[in-house]
Design an enzyme around this catalytic site. Structure first.
Site, short mmCIF file in Angstrom:
data_model
loop_
_atom_site.label_atom_id
_atom_site.label_comp_id
_atom_site.label_asym_id
_atom_site.label_seq_id
_atom_site.Cartn_x
_atom_site.Cartn_y
_atom_site.Cartn_z
N TYR A 58 0.81 -1.22 0.00
CA TYR A 58 0.00 0.00 0.00
C TYR A 58 0.84 1.28 0.00
O TYR A 58 0.34 2.35 -0.32
CB TYR A 58 -0.92 0.06 1.23
CG TYR A 58 -1.96 -1.02 1.34
CD1 TYR A 58 -2.39 -1.75 0.22
CD2 TYR A 58 -2.55 -1.31 2.56
CE1 TYR A 58 -3.36 -2.74 0.35
CE2 TYR A 58 -3.52 -2.30 2.69
CZ TYR A 58 -3.91 -3.01 1.58
OH TYR A 58 -4.87 -3.98 1.71
N HIS A 114 -1.33 -11.83 1.55
CA HIS A 114 -2.23 -10.84 0.96
C HIS A 114 -2.88 -11.37 -0.32
O HIS A 114 -2.20 -11.77 -1.25
CB HIS A 114 -1.41 -9.58 0.62
CG HIS A 114 -2.21 -8.37 0.31
ND1 HIS A 114 -1.68 -7.11 0.33
CD2 HIS A 114 -3.52 -8.20 -0.01
CE1 HIS A 114 -2.61 -6.22 0.03
NE2 HIS A 114 -3.73 -6.85 -0.19
N1 LIG Z 1 -7.35 -8.32 -0.41
C1 LIG Z 1 -7.05 -7.55 0.60
O1 LIG Z 1 -6.27 -7.95 1.42
C2 LIG Z 1 -7.66 -6.19 0.74
C3 LIG Z 1 -8.36 -5.63 -0.32
C4 LIG Z 1 -8.99 -4.41 -0.09
C5 LIG Z 1 -8.92 -3.79 1.15
N2 LIG Z 1 -8.20 -4.35 2.16
C6 LIG Z 1 -8.12 -3.70 3.49
O2 LIG Z 1 -9.43 -3.36 3.89
C7 LIG Z 1 -9.44 -1.98 4.26
C8 LIG Z 1 -10.82 -1.40 4.08
O3 LIG Z 1 -10.94 -1.10 2.72
P1 LIG Z 1 -12.17 -0.67 1.97
O4 LIG Z 1 -11.75 0.13 0.84
O5 LIG Z 1 -12.94 -1.90 1.70
O6 LIG Z 1 -12.89 0.32 3.02
P2 LIG Z 1 -14.33 0.89 3.08
O7 LIG Z 1 -14.33 1.55 4.39
O8 LIG Z 1 -15.35 -0.14 2.77
O9 LIG Z 1 -14.41 1.94 1.84
C9 LIG Z 1 -13.57 3.00 1.72
C10 LIG Z 1 -14.17 3.96 0.67
O10 LIG Z 1 -15.35 4.55 1.17
C11 LIG Z 1 -15.21 5.96 1.31
N3 LIG Z 1 -15.82 6.33 2.59
C12 LIG Z 1 -15.45 5.90 3.82
N4 LIG Z 1 -16.26 6.43 4.76
C13 LIG Z 1 -17.15 7.21 4.11
C14 LIG Z 1 -18.25 8.01 4.55
N5 LIG Z 1 -18.58 8.12 5.85
N6 LIG Z 1 -18.97 8.67 3.62
C15 LIG Z 1 -18.64 8.56 2.31
N7 LIG Z 1 -17.63 7.83 1.83
C16 LIG Z 1 -16.88 7.14 2.74
C17 LIG Z 1 -13.73 6.25 1.29
O11 LIG Z 1 -13.45 7.52 0.72
P3 LIG Z 1 -12.89 8.77 1.62
O12 LIG Z 1 -11.42 8.62 1.72
O13 LIG Z 1 -13.33 9.94 0.82
O14 LIG Z 1 -13.58 8.69 2.94
C18 LIG Z 1 -13.22 5.12 0.38
O15 LIG Z 1 -13.35 5.48 -0.97
C19 LIG Z 1 -8.37 -1.37 3.37
O16 LIG Z 1 -7.97 -0.11 3.81
C20 LIG Z 1 -7.30 -2.41 3.49
O17 LIG Z 1 -6.64 -2.26 4.72
C21 LIG Z 1 -7.59 -5.55 1.97
#
Ligand SMILES: NC(=O)c1ccc[n+]([C@@H]2O[C@H](COP(=O)([O-])OP(=O)(O)OC[C@H]3O[C@@H](n4cnc5c(N)ncnc54)[C@H](OP(=O)(O)O)[C@@H]3O)[C@@H](O)[C@H]2O)c1
Length: 310
Positions: A58, A114
Site C-alpha cells: 500500500y 495478501h
Molecule cells: N485483499 C485484501 O487484502 C484487501 C483488499 C482491499 C482492502 N483491504 C483492506 O481493507 C481496508 C478497508 O478497505 P475498503 O476500501 O474496503 O474500506 P471501506 O471503508 O469499505 O471503503 C472505503 C471507501 O469509502 C469511502 N468512505 C469511507 N467512509 C465514508 C463516509 N462516511 N462517507 C462517504 N464515503 C466514505 C472512502 O473515501 P474517503 O477517503 O473519501 O472517505 C473510500 O473510498 C483497506 O484499507 C485495506 O486495509 C484488503
C-alpha cells in the site's frame, strides 16, 4: 468503542479498524501530506480504535510508522501483509523485515498473506506458511492470517480450502450488505473454528456513491441476482434503511450491518477524510440496525455473489 476478542488469537481489538489500503490509503491517494495521513490513525486511536491494517503493497506502512512514534506500541494491534502471488518461500522473512523497518517496530501482531487466490492457495499453504510459522516462533509475528482476493474471488472459492486446513488464526474477508455470500460459505465455519475475522469492503464505492449504487443494482437485476419485485423505489433501492429509528445514512447502515453480523470481529474502515472517520467511528459505536431492515436486506440480496461493492 466496543472491544471484542479477535477469535482464538485472544487479542483484545476494537470493533473498528483503520484500513490503510483500499481506495483512500489514509489520504495518500488524494494528496494528503504524510503528517495528515498519520493523523487519521492518531484521531482513530484517540476515539478508542486500537487496530490498523496495512500491507507492504500500500505504501502506507511508513505512515503507520510515523503515527506509531506518538502511540504506545503495546496498545496498538498492527496487521500487515505479504504479497502472496509473486512470493517465494525465501522472500517471506526479508519481506517481514522490510515491513518492520518501515513500521518502526520489532514485531507485528497479525501477519497476513495478501490476496490469496484459489488457484494459488495450495502453494501458499505448503511453501509460504512454514516460513510464517518460523517467524512466529522467532517472536516477530504474534498471529498468522491471510486475506481473500475478493476482487477476483467474490464467491469465496478459496475460503473453504483455508478453513479445511485450519492453520490460519485470522482471515480478512470481503463482506457487505450487497454481497452477503460470506455468511454461509465462510463465516458459519469460521465461527466453529473461532477464527478472527477482519472485514474489508464494508462500504467502498457502491455504498458511498448513490449514482454508482443504482448502476450496481441495475447490473444485479440484469444478471438475475436481484428480483426487481423486491425493490419499492427504483431511484432509492435501499433508502428504506434510513429513518428515524434506523440508519442515519447508507455508509452508516453499511458499517453497522457488518459490525453486528455474527462471526465478524474487526470492521475495517478506509478513509483519508477526518470528517468521514468521525462519522464512521460513530457508526461503529451504534447498535444493530432494526431487525426488519436487516431481514429485508438479507432477502433483497440473498442471491448476490458477483460483486464486491466497488
Ligand atoms: N485483499 C485484501 O487484502 C484487501 C483488499 C482491499 C482492502 N483491504 C483492506 O481493507 C481496508 C478497508 O478497505 P475498503 O476500501 O474496503 O474500506 P471501506 O471503508 O469499505 O471503503 C472505503 C471507501 O469509502 C469511502 N468512505 C469511507 N467512509 C465514508 C463516509 N462516511 N462517507 C462517504 N464515503 C466514505 C472512502 O473515501 P474517503 O477517503 O473519501 O472517505 C473510500 O473510498 C483497506 O484499507 C485495506 O486495509 C484488503
Amino acid at each position: 468503542m466496543d472491544r471484542v476478542k479477535l477469535g482464538r488469537t485472544g487479542l483484545d481489538v476494537s470493533v473498528m479498524g483503520v484500513g490503510a489500503g483500499g481506495p483512500s490509503q489514509m489520504g495518500k491517494r488524494s494528496g494528503k501530506t504524510e503528517a495528515e495521513s498519520a493523523s487519521i490513525l492518531l484521531q482513530a486511536f484517540d476515539a478508542g480504535v486500537n487496530f490498523v491494517d496495512t500491507s507492504e503493497n500500500y505504501g502506507t506502512e511508513p505512515l503507520v510508522g510515523l503515527a506509531l512514534k506518538d502511540l504506545p506500541r503495546d496498545q496498538l494491534i498492527i496487521s500487515t501483509k505479504k504479497s502472496s502471488s509473486d512470493a517465494k518461500a525465501a522472500d517471506v522473512a526479508p519481506g517481514l523485515e522490510a515491513s518492520l523497518s518501515r513500521l518502526g517496530t520489532d514485531y507485528v501482531d497479525v501477519y497476513n498473506l495478501h490476496g490469496v487466490w484459489p488457484g494459488d492457495y495450495r502453494r501458499c499453504a505448503e511453501e509460504l506458511y512454514p516460513e510464517l510459522l518460523k517467524l512466529k516462533e522467532a517472536g516477530k509475528i504474534r498471529f498468522i492470517g491471510m486475506s481473500e482476493k475478493f476482487n477476483d474471488d467474490m464467491e469465496h472459492e478459496m475460503a473453504p480450502m483455508a478453513l479445511a486446513d485450519d492453520i490460519w488464526d485470522v482471515m480478512m474477508i470481503g463482506f457487505n450488505l450487497l454481497n452477503q455470500s460470506a455468511r454461509d460459505r465462510l463465516l458459519a465455519k469460521a465461527i466453529q473454528q473461532d477464527i478472527g475475522i477482519q472485514v474489508m469492503f464494508a462500504v467502498r464505492k457502491a455504498l458511498s456513491d448513490p449514482d454508482h449504487l443504482l448502476t450496481v443494482i441495475a447490473g444485479l437485476i440484469e444478471a438475475g441476482q436481484i428480483d426487481p419485485a423486491d425493490i419499492d423505489d427504483p431511484n432509492d433501492p435501499i433508502g428504506f434503511i434510513v429513518h428515524k429509528n434506523g440508519a442515519v445514512s447508507i455508509p452508516d447502515a453499511a458499517y453497522r450491518f457488518c459490525r453486528h453480523e455474527p462471526g465478524t470481529h474487526v470492521i475495517l474502515s478506509g478513509t483519508g477524510n477526518p470528517e468521514h472517520l468521525k462519522k464512521n467511528i460513530a457508526s461503529l459505536e451504534r447498535g444493530p440496525l432494526q431487525t426488519e431492515d436487516v431481514d429485508r436486506l438479507k432477502h433483497m440480496f440473498r442471491n448476490v455473489d458477483s460483486i464486491t461493492g466497488q
